[in-house]
Design a protein around this motif. Structure first.
Motif, mmCIF file in Angstrom:
data_model
loop_
_atom_site.group_PDB
_atom_site.id
_atom_site.type_symbol
_atom_site.label_atom_id
_atom_site.label_comp_id
_atom_site.label_asym_id
_atom_site.label_seq_id
_atom_site.Cartn_x
_atom_site.Cartn_y
_atom_site.Cartn_z
ATOM 1 N N LYS A 69 3.820 32.777 24.477
ATOM 2 C CA LYS A 69 5.145 32.141 24.558
ATOM 3 C C LYS A 69 5.448 31.365 23.284
ATOM 4 C CE LYS A 69 6.270 31.457 29.373
ATOM 5 N NZ LYS A 69 6.396 30.549 30.501
ATOM 6 N N MET B 277 6.372 33.742 20.554
ATOM 7 C CA MET B 277 7.739 34.236 20.710
ATOM 8 C C MET B 277 8.757 33.178 20.288
ATOM 9 S SD MET B 277 7.502 37.359 21.457
ATOM 10 C CE MET B 277 9.251 37.629 21.666
ATOM 11 N N GLU B 278 8.498 31.920 20.585
ATOM 12 C CA GLU B 278 9.421 30.858 20.175
ATOM 13 C C GLU B 278 9.478 30.737 18.656
ATOM 14 O OE1 GLU B 278 8.227 27.333 22.299
ATOM 15 O OE2 GLU B 278 8.764 28.212 24.232
ATOM 16 N N GLU C 85 11.128 34.310 17.356
ATOM 17 C CA GLU C 85 12.478 34.710 17.788
ATOM 18 C C GLU C 85 13.549 34.541 16.712
ATOM 19 O OE1 GLU C 85 15.658 34.208 21.433
ATOM 20 O OE2 GLU C 85 14.243 32.596 21.075
ATOM 21 N N LEU D 131 13.607 37.576 14.405
ATOM 22 C CA LEU D 131 13.817 38.933 14.904
ATOM 23 C C LEU D 131 15.115 39.479 14.316
ATOM 24 C CD1 LEU D 131 12.789 38.485 18.640
ATOM 25 C CD2 LEU D 131 11.586 39.831 16.923
ATOM 26 N N LYS E 144 18.666 40.790 13.909
ATOM 27 C CA LYS E 144 19.867 40.591 14.724
ATOM 28 C C LYS E 144 20.840 41.730 14.462
ATOM 29 C CE LYS E 144 18.804 36.308 16.058
ATOM 30 N NZ LYS E 144 17.437 36.344 16.449
ATOM 31 N N ASN F 296 9.972 37.682 29.509
ATOM 32 C CA ASN F 296 10.423 36.853 28.389
ATOM 33 C C ASN F 296 10.442 37.635 27.079
ATOM 34 O OD1 ASN F 296 10.717 34.695 30.124
ATOM 35 N ND2 ASN F 296 8.751 33.805 29.628
ATOM 36 N N ILE F 297 9.437 38.470 26.873
ATOM 37 C CA ILE F 297 9.408 39.281 25.656
ATOM 38 C C ILE F 297 10.595 40.237 25.641
ATOM 39 C CG2 ILE F 297 8.132 41.076 24.412
ATOM 40 C CD1 ILE F 297 5.550 39.681 25.475
ATOM 41 N N TYR G 217 13.796 38.284 24.834
ATOM 42 C CA TYR G 217 13.901 37.960 23.404
ATOM 43 C C TYR G 217 14.358 39.172 22.611
ATOM 44 C CZ TYR G 217 11.212 33.576 23.940
ATOM 45 O OH TYR G 217 10.772 32.335 24.292
ATOM 46 N N ARG H 71 18.047 40.237 23.398
ATOM 47 C CA ARG H 71 18.998 39.316 22.763
ATOM 48 C C ARG H 71 19.080 39.580 21.265
ATOM 49 N NH1 ARG H 71 16.758 34.906 26.528
ATOM 50 N NH2 ARG H 71 18.341 34.860 28.162
ATOM 51 N N ALA H 72 17.915 39.821 20.656
ATOM 52 C CA ALA H 72 17.896 40.103 19.223
ATOM 53 C C ALA H 72 18.660 41.381 18.903
ATOM 54 C CB ALA H 72 16.457 40.229 18.734
ATOM 55 N N ASP I 66 18.956 35.656 32.222
ATOM 56 C CA ASP I 66 17.581 35.552 32.708
ATOM 57 C C ASP I 66 17.588 34.628 33.927
ATOM 58 O OD1 ASP I 66 14.891 35.154 33.184
ATOM 59 O OD2 ASP I 66 14.396 34.780 31.083
#
Length: 148
Positions: free
Chosen positions: A67, A70-71, A74, A77, A79, A106-107, A110, A113-114, A121
């Motif tokens: 996690k 990923m934070e 993110e 990533l 766009k 969650n992955i 992310y 969204r990217a 969610d």
């Protein structure tokens, strides 16, 4: 090149993993490559768990480390520009009632969204009825596709 990251992830060394992720990002390494190599470390964690070398607490630890990765990753990533609203699929995500595991969800959130998707969610332990309600509301609000 990424072996230290894979090994640190497999060894559940949170500080080392986070430091390496930051170093790689600063050096121009793709966030997707970093995430993939962390996943390779997670595969090793899974094998160690299956072999009785790791325990449930170790699985909780790797999830917390991932996690954090990923934070950190993110914002880096790629766009994509959002599609026009009429063509823009909406995604409703959640972990079904009775399941508290959310790392994979969650992955996916992310990454979607990217890629420019509109992601709702719902969290963990979501009743089926809530999924149905959210999808119905979104399909009645627009002509966009809704995926659940």
């Amino acid at each position: 090149m990424y072996e230290p990251l894979v090994i640190s992830m497999a060894s559940l060394e949170a500080d080392a993993v986070n430091d390496l992720v930051r170093q790689y990002l600063a050096g121009g390494v793709s966030a997707l490559d970093i995430i993939e190599n962390c996943r390779k470390g997670v595969d090793i964690v899974g094998k160690r768990y299956q072999n009785g070398e790791y325990f449930l607490s170790d699985l909780v630890m790797y999830e917390a480390i991932f996690k954090e990765v990923m934070e950190i990753a993110e914002p880096h990533l790629p766009k994509l520009p959002p599609a026009p609203q009429s063509d823009h699929p909406q995604i409703v995500l959640g972990t079904i009632e009775g399941d508290i595991h959310d790392l994979g969800k969650n992955i996916v959130a992310y990454l979607l969204r990217a890629a420019g998707y509109d992601v709702l969610d719902l969290g963990v332990e979501v009743p089926v009825e809530r999924f149905v309600k959210e999808v119905k509301e979104r399909t009645s609000e627009s002509s966009a596709s809704v995926f659940c």
